[in-house]
Design an enzyme around this catalytic site. Structure first.
Site, PDB file in Angstrom:
ATOM      1  CD  GLU A   1      -0.068  -1.404   3.201  1.00  0.00           C
ATOM      2  OE1 GLU A   1       0.419  -2.401   2.584  1.00  0.00           O
ATOM      3  OE2 GLU A   1       0.274  -1.266   4.312  1.00  0.00           O
TER       4      GLU A   1
ATOM      5  CE1 TYR B   1      -2.925  -8.851   5.290  1.00  0.00           C
ATOM      6  CE2 TYR B   1      -1.552  -9.945   6.881  1.00  0.00           C
ATOM      7  CZ  TYR B   1      -1.496  -9.314   5.654  1.00  0.00           C
ATOM      8  OH  TYR B   1      -0.743  -8.721   5.245  1.00  0.00           O
TER       9      TYR B   1
ATOM     10  CG  ASP C   1       9.320  -9.415   7.034  1.00  0.00           C
ATOM     11  OD1 ASP C   1       8.870  -8.393   7.290  1.00  0.00           O
ATOM     12  OD2 ASP C   1      10.459  -9.144   6.136  1.00  0.00           O
TER      13      ASP C   1
ATOM     14  CG  HIS D   1      -5.933  -5.542   1.589  1.00  0.00           C
ATOM     15  ND1 HIS D   1      -6.212  -6.222   2.645  1.00  0.00           N
ATOM     16  CD2 HIS D   1      -4.587  -5.117   1.784  1.00  0.00           C
ATOM     17  CE1 HIS D   1      -5.337  -6.314   3.494  1.00  0.00           C
ATOM     18  NE2 HIS D   1      -4.409  -5.723   2.879  1.00  0.00           N
ATOM     19  CD  GLU D   2      -2.428  -4.050  -0.779  1.00  0.00           C
ATOM     20  OE1 GLU D   2      -2.033  -3.138   0.098  1.00  0.00           O
ATOM     21  OE2 GLU D   2      -2.453  -5.242  -0.673  1.00  0.00           O
TER      22      GLU D   2
ATOM     23  CD  GLU E   1      -1.896  -5.510   6.489  1.00  0.00           C
ATOM     24  OE1 GLU E   1      -3.006  -5.689   5.582  1.00  0.00           O
ATOM     25  OE2 GLU E   1      -0.640  -4.782   6.107  1.00  0.00           O
TER      26      GLU E   1
ATOM     27  CG  HIS F   1      -3.238  -0.817   3.949  1.00  0.00           C
ATOM     28  ND1 HIS F   1      -3.404  -1.232   5.055  1.00  0.00           N
ATOM     29  CD2 HIS F   1      -3.138  -2.278   3.335  1.00  0.00           C
ATOM     30  CE1 HIS F   1      -3.265  -2.572   5.253  1.00  0.00           C
ATOM     31  NE2 HIS F   1      -2.944  -3.199   4.235  1.00  0.00           N
TER      32      HIS F   1
HETATM   33  N1  BES Z   1       0.944  -4.460   3.897  1.00  0.00           N
HETATM   34  C1  BES Z   1       0.639  -5.726   3.313  1.00  0.00           C
HETATM   35  C2  BES Z   1       1.834  -6.374   2.800  1.00  0.00           C
HETATM   36  C3  BES Z   1       3.102  -6.546   3.774  1.00  0.00           C
HETATM   37  C4  BES Z   1       2.973  -6.975   5.239  1.00  0.00           C
HETATM   38  C5  BES Z   1       4.436  -6.534   3.424  1.00  0.00           C
HETATM   39  C6  BES Z   1       3.879  -7.112   5.762  1.00  0.00           C
HETATM   40  C7  BES Z   1       5.474  -6.627   4.229  1.00  0.00           C
HETATM   41  C8  BES Z   1       5.208  -6.915   5.475  1.00  0.00           C
HETATM   42  C9  BES Z   1      -0.319  -5.686   2.233  1.00  0.00           C
HETATM   43  O1  BES Z   1      -1.258  -4.871   2.417  1.00  0.00           O
HETATM   44  C10 BES Z   1      -0.894  -7.106   2.237  1.00  0.00           C
HETATM   45  O2  BES Z   1      -1.457  -7.270   2.982  1.00  0.00           O
HETATM   46  N2  BES Z   1      -0.921  -7.733   1.159  1.00  0.00           N
HETATM   47  C11 BES Z   1      -1.631  -9.014   0.724  1.00  0.00           C
HETATM   48  C12 BES Z   1      -2.702  -8.908  -0.181  1.00  0.00           C
HETATM   49  C13 BES Z   1      -4.044  -8.666   0.692  1.00  0.00           C
HETATM   50  C14 BES Z   1      -5.061  -8.836  -0.509  1.00  0.00           C
HETATM   51  C15 BES Z   1      -4.425  -9.834   1.742  1.00  0.00           C
HETATM   52  C16 BES Z   1      -0.605 -10.128  -0.048  1.00  0.00           C
HETATM   53  O3  BES Z   1       0.629  -9.504  -0.396  1.00  0.00           O
HETATM   54  O4  BES Z   1      -0.700 -11.089  -0.169  1.00  0.00           O
HETATM   55 ZN    ZN Z   2      -2.635  -5.199   3.949  1.00  0.00          ZN
END
Ligand code: BES
Ligand code: ZN
Length: 600
Positions: free
Chosen positions: A268, A378, A370, A292-293, A315, A296
């Site tokens: 995002e 989520y 991470d 989703h993005e 999340e 954010h």
């Molecule tokens: N912010 C996250 C991606 C992220 C989280 C990157 C933690 C690094 C560390 C992003 O908003 C996200 O949640 N992406 C998901 C997709 C979403 C539709 C659930 C993904 O990348 O799978």
């Molecule tokens: Zn996210």
């Protein structure tokens, strides 16, 4: 060196000296796979007289020189100390400040192995002609390409000058001008204060297509048309979100489609979401990711988790918003399917995780943030918000959330701040004094597992899919006569999850013949089919999982396949052979998770 008492994942001391603005200047060196340049930090003393030292986060940076200035015109060199590197946090950089200094200029270069930067060879792009590079800062990778206070508790504005090889375009999580000439130099400004994990840069052969008054998409020229078609509901999603949660505060919302090695579905980055090309399915079936993005922009970018322990605030609230946006734009049937699939995914995740990792307000002490990135923040987070909604009713909850975004706009908050605001503004004025107790807020936030009052999801469409799967499994119906003609991606995914785990070679072939799963173009359907194929040693799909695993770098789609492969000795041998070929093309974030599976 001591860590920040507020945020255990940073060495910075924003409680003494805080960075408010960055001036960034880089040469993008594809030949050396580095960014060479400088970061000028505009600092403010929080404690009068105190703070003779500024402590920053770095990882694998070569620091060339540090200079101080009180006017941005005259600079004097100052000594600095780069501390010993911690394997998770990187190395603290300590700079001694003069009393008058308001700006600190650090000349540095990144390392070719920077955890937050990926450089791609031309063959790894769609066009095959030009190199590409992009950054991914969340959670604590900004420090691998900028020396800064790398904590989500600190917000900065920034300006940047980026020099690139000619013919390439640079874009950032800032105001982008699609008309900027491709003359090798790009300037950016981000006026809204953002946390460090939202600073982002990409450079490549990028074209732009407008999708609406405030929305557009950047992608390689051969991808940009299909991307614009896939995402053309974005403007409607924005309007729906604004109706629910108040004005969009970032002016434009554009998307950048990256090459397939992008390790996430989406990121995002403010004003410019980074997205994987694997969501371009041709039928908009995977655009929940855009919802989703985009969400954010309220939950996360506007109201930000203060530490990575509070990640669920980013999340969980975002998945709740995502569902509300989808309901507005695509209707309830679609949302019920997504929610039902996700509940199943959450139950499976909880069964896999140790109890401490099932907690929303997770303890990440001594761990890489991470590692806390599983389905719990989520989906358990979303269920918690849905419980609140169902308990007080949608109108009241909508009013509450909208006020919450206004109240905490452009601030970073902890789980404790959220609970205090919830108690004061939603629960306290309730006639039912026991509301806080019936909700079991402490169990939701601080305990493992899922409280018994978790909302349930129901999808009639998916129930019908289960019935068909059962009819097929019992031998009552052949695959060819199942009523699948109007199935959406979500129904196909559920079908594949609803058939028995163990299938015969004949059954696998029957599916493939009837539905062409091995050649499925939808990345999620292909993923689910390949999992089934591994479990059942279905050889006709072996070539496909080779091309899939070499061609895609999105961790969520590839890691489960490696997990499944290594369960048998012959699968492990295949995983090792494929990984050997695929690994050089993967992002460092994907490499570090998959190394643990394939090369423990
Ligand atoms: N912010 C996250 C991606 C992220 C989280 C990157 C933690 C690094 C560390 C992003 O908003 C996200 O949640 N992406 C998901 C997709 C979403 C539709 C659930 C993904 O990348 O799978
Ligand atoms: Zn996210």
């Amino acid at each position: 060196m001591r860590e920040n008492p507020q945020d255990g994942h940073s060495f910075a001391n924003p409680d003494e000296v805080v960075v408010r603005h960055l001036d960034l200047d880089w040469d993008v060196r594809f030949d050396r796979r580095t960014l060479d340049g400088s970061a000028t930090l505009h600092v403010e003393r929080v404690v009068e007289g105190a703070g003779a030292a500024l402590r920053l986060d770095t990882r694998d940076l070569s620091i060339i020189a540090v200079e101080l200035s009180d006017d941005g015109a005259d600079w004097t060199q100052t000594p600095f100390t780069l501390g010993e590197a911690d394997p998770i946090l990187g190395a603290p950089l300590e700079v001694t400040l003069s009393e008058a200094a308001t700006q600190v200029r650090i000349a540095y270069t990144t390392s070719p192995g920077a955890s937050g930067v990926q450089g791609l060879e031309p063959v790894q792009t769609a066009g095959k002609m030009h190199p590409f590079m992009f950054t991914q800062s969340q959670a604590i990778h900004a420090r691998s390409w900028i020396p800064l206070q790398d904590t989500p508790g600190v917000r900065v504005t920034y300006r940047a000058t980026v020099r690139t090889p000619p013919a390439l375009r640079a874009v950032m999580s800032a105001a982008n001008d699609a008309e900027m000439p491709l003359d090798g130099e790009f300037r950016f400004e981000m006026r809204q204060p953002i946390p460090s994990y939202l600073i982002a840069l990409a450079v490549g052969d990028l074209a732009f297509r407008s999708m609406g008054a405030r929305t557009g998409v950047y992608a390689e020229p051969s991808v940009v048309e299909s991307a614009a078609a896939e995402f053309n509901d974005t403007e409607a999603m924005m309007a729906a979100t604004e109706r629910l949660y108040g004005p969009y505060r970032w002016e434009r919302y554009d998307l950048l489609v990256l090459p397939p090695s992008f390790p996430f579905g989406g990121m995002e980055n403010p004003r410019l979401t980074f997205a994987t090309p694997t969501v371009i399915a041709g039928d908009k079936s995977l655009v929940a990711l855009v919802a989703h993005e985009l969400a954010h922009s309220w939950s996360g970018n506007l109201v930000t988790n203060a530490t990575w322990r509070d990640f669920w605030l980013n999340e969980g609230v975002t998945v709740y918003l995502e569902r509300r946006i989808l309901e507005e734009v695509f209707g309830r049937t679609r949302v019920d399917m997504e929610a039902t699939l996700d509940r199943q995914a959450l139950d499976e995740e909880l069964a896999r995780l140790e109890p401490p990792d099932q907690i929303l307000h997770i303890d990440l002490k001594g761990r890489d943030p991470d590692d806390g990135m599983n389905q719990v923040p989520y989906l358990k987070g979303e269920l918690f918000l849905r419980l609140l909604e169902e308990t007080v009713g949608r109108p009241r909850f909508d009013t509450f959330l909208r006020a919450y975004f206004d109240h905490f706009a452009f601030r970073s908050i902890t789980t404790g701040d959220f609970v205090a605001y919830l108690n004061a503004h939603l629960l306290a004025d309730d006639a039912d004094a026991d509301l806080a107790e019936t909700l079991q807020i402490d169990a939701w936030l601080e305990q493992p597992g899922l409280p018994a009052n978790a909302p349930r999801s129901m999808s009639d469409a998916l129930t019908r899919v289960e019935q068909q799967a059962a009819r097929w499994a019992s031998g009552e119906t052949a695959a060819t006569v199942l009523e699948t003609s109007d199935w959406t991606t979500q129904e196909w995914l559920h079908f594949l999850k609803s058939v028995p785990e163990t299938l015969t070679a004949g059954q696998m072939a029957e599916f493939d013949e009837a539905f062409g799963f091995t050649e499925a173009g939808n990345s999620e359907v292909a993923h689910q089919w390949l999992l089934t194929a591994i479990r059942n040693q279905y050889e006709p799909a072996y070539l496909r999982f080779e091309t899939y695993l070499v061609g895609i770098g999105r961790r969520k789609l590839i890691k489960p396949l490696y997990d499944e492969l290594v369960k048998t000795p012959e699968g492990r041998a295949r995983a090792e052979a494929i990984y050997e070929r695929a690994r050089p093309g993967y992002h460092p974030i994907a490499v570090s998770s998959i190394d643990e599976v394939v090369r423990p």
